[in-house]
Design an enzyme around this catalytic site. Structure first.
Site, short mmCIF file in Angstrom:
data_model
loop_
_atom_site.label_atom_id
_atom_site.label_comp_id
_atom_site.label_asym_id
_atom_site.label_seq_id
_atom_site.Cartn_x
_atom_site.Cartn_y
_atom_site.Cartn_z
N CYS A 148 0.84 -1.20 0.00
CA CYS A 148 0.00 0.00 0.00
C CYS A 148 0.87 1.25 0.00
O CYS A 148 1.32 1.70 1.05
CB CYS A 148 -0.94 -0.02 1.20
SG CYS A 148 -1.94 1.47 1.31
N CYS A 151 -0.46 4.12 2.07
CA CYS A 151 -0.28 4.02 3.52
C CYS A 151 1.18 4.31 3.91
O CYS A 151 1.43 4.93 4.92
CB CYS A 151 -0.61 2.62 4.03
SG CYS A 151 -2.05 1.88 3.27
N ASP A 152 2.12 3.81 3.12
CA ASP A 152 3.51 3.76 3.58
C ASP A 152 4.49 4.63 2.79
O ASP A 152 5.64 4.76 3.19
CB ASP A 152 3.99 2.30 3.54
CG ASP A 152 3.13 1.41 4.42
OD1 ASP A 152 2.65 1.91 5.46
OD2 ASP A 152 2.90 0.24 4.06
#
Ligand code: NDP
Length: 321
Positions: A148, A151-152
């Site tokens: 992701c 997200c990261d």
């Protein structure tokens, strides 16, 4: 078919059946909830572990009709939820852990212990990101390996990154990663991308992204964090290591349908089979929508469309019994 038993000690005595229970809270689940709520069916939605579903791990959504300037995925899912709740949908955080679909009302168990009866069930459990299946990929998950970018990605400022995949997700995520990374290596196993032309072009036009064609990742190396990925050219067999701080995997998804394996007919990939032009499954009163049953389109708007269909199908079913 081997049917998984319900946990011992869960009693359904005295429980009142809900008209519609929706399992899953992406565009499909919330749209089903909106339509069922407006039909006065008082739907209950169980969100699963990731309320809002896959779109909560996306940045800009530019192709959902009505949002002229685009919208952030998590924000859009808040809108979906709020709209369903406005008409009385009861959205609950929880996981349906067991079920018995042998007769109506169907018996469901939430979070291993809470009994729940349902006259109809709408399955909207979506799909989950796929990984490469390498030992070190698992070991270094969260330490440089991620599925992701949204997200990261921000953890990887000013470094070199690798991303695997040739579909729209890989394009979208590699573009997103260029906001932070110094360089993004896009590793694809063939010599042509699967992604839509517009997304391909954006990648080709971005100086920070370099594509490595005909190549697979055979290992992820690093003691505590990702330091390198090992690559193999599938045409020449040549191997080499590439120094990167992160490996993003964007190679597609698997449907979250394991819970229903004993009950619902599925295709070889685990997508729930529905009747032509309908969301009906092989069990009367159980309907499936969104990515759990669609491996062709897999768009937020198509998921919402089938969510709407599922609610209408459930409403008609309830009126007919
Ligand atoms: P796709 O299935 O479209 O693409 C997966 C990619 O990963 C393919 O290029 C595939 O290679 C590659 N791949 C699969 N398995 C492996 C493996 N084991 N090792 C190496 N590579 C592998 O998935 P996406 O998640 O990209 O997209 C899913 C759907 O969502 C699509 O319909 C897409 O259009 C849509 N989508 C739309 C977006 C948008 O419009 N903004 C954004 C994101 C997704 P190969 O090509 O060789 O099969």
């Amino acid at each position: 078919m081997g049917l998984a038993p319900l946990p011992e000690g869960v009693s359904f005595e005295g429980a009142t059946p809900h008209q519609v229970v929706i399992i899953g809270s992406g565009p499909a689940g919330y749209t089903a909830a909106l339509y069922a709520a407006r039909a006065n069916l008082n739907p209950v939605v169980y969100t699963g572990l990731e309320p809002g579903g896959q779109l909560t791990t996306t940045t800009d959504v530019e192709n959902y009709p009505g949002y002229v300037d685009g919208v952030l995925g998590p924000e859009m899912m808040e809108h979906f939820k709020a709209q369903a709740e406005r008409f009385g949908a009861d959205v609950r955080f929880g996981i349906v852990s067991h079920l018995d679909l042998s007769e109506r009302p169907f018996r469901l168990v939430v979070d291993e212990e809470e009994p729940l009866l349902a006259e109809t069930v709408i399955v909207a459990t979506g799909a989950t990101a796929r990984y490469l299946g390498l030992e070190n990929e698992k070991r270094l998950l969260g330490r440089g390996v991620s599925a992701c970018a949204t997200c990261d990605g921000a953890f990887f400022r000013g470094v070199d990154l690798a991303i695997v995949g040739g579909g729209d997700t890989a394009m979208e995520e590699s573009l997103f990663l260029t906001r932070f990374a110094k360089k993004v290596w896009l590793i694809h196993r063939r010599e042509a991308l699967r992604a839509s032309r517009i997304m391909q072009q954006r990648v080709f036009d971005n100086d920070k992204i370099q594509i490595i064609w005909d190549t697979i990742v055979t290992d992820v190396l690093g003691r505590d964090e990702v330091e390198r990925v090992r690559l193999r050219n599938v045409k020449t067999g040549a191997e080499r290591d590439l120094a990167v701080k992160g490996l993003f995997v964007a190679i597609g998804h698997d449907p979250n349908t394991g819970l229903f394996k004993s009950w619902l007919e599925m295709d070889d990939l685990g997508y729930i089979k529905t009747m032509p032009d309908s969301t009906r499954t092989n069990i009367q009163g159980v309907f499936a929508c969104g990515d759990a049953q669609d491996h062709t389109y897999r768009q937020a708007v198509t998921a919402a469309g089938t969510g709407c269909m599922a609610a209408i199908d459930a409403e008609r079913f309830l009126a007919s019994v």
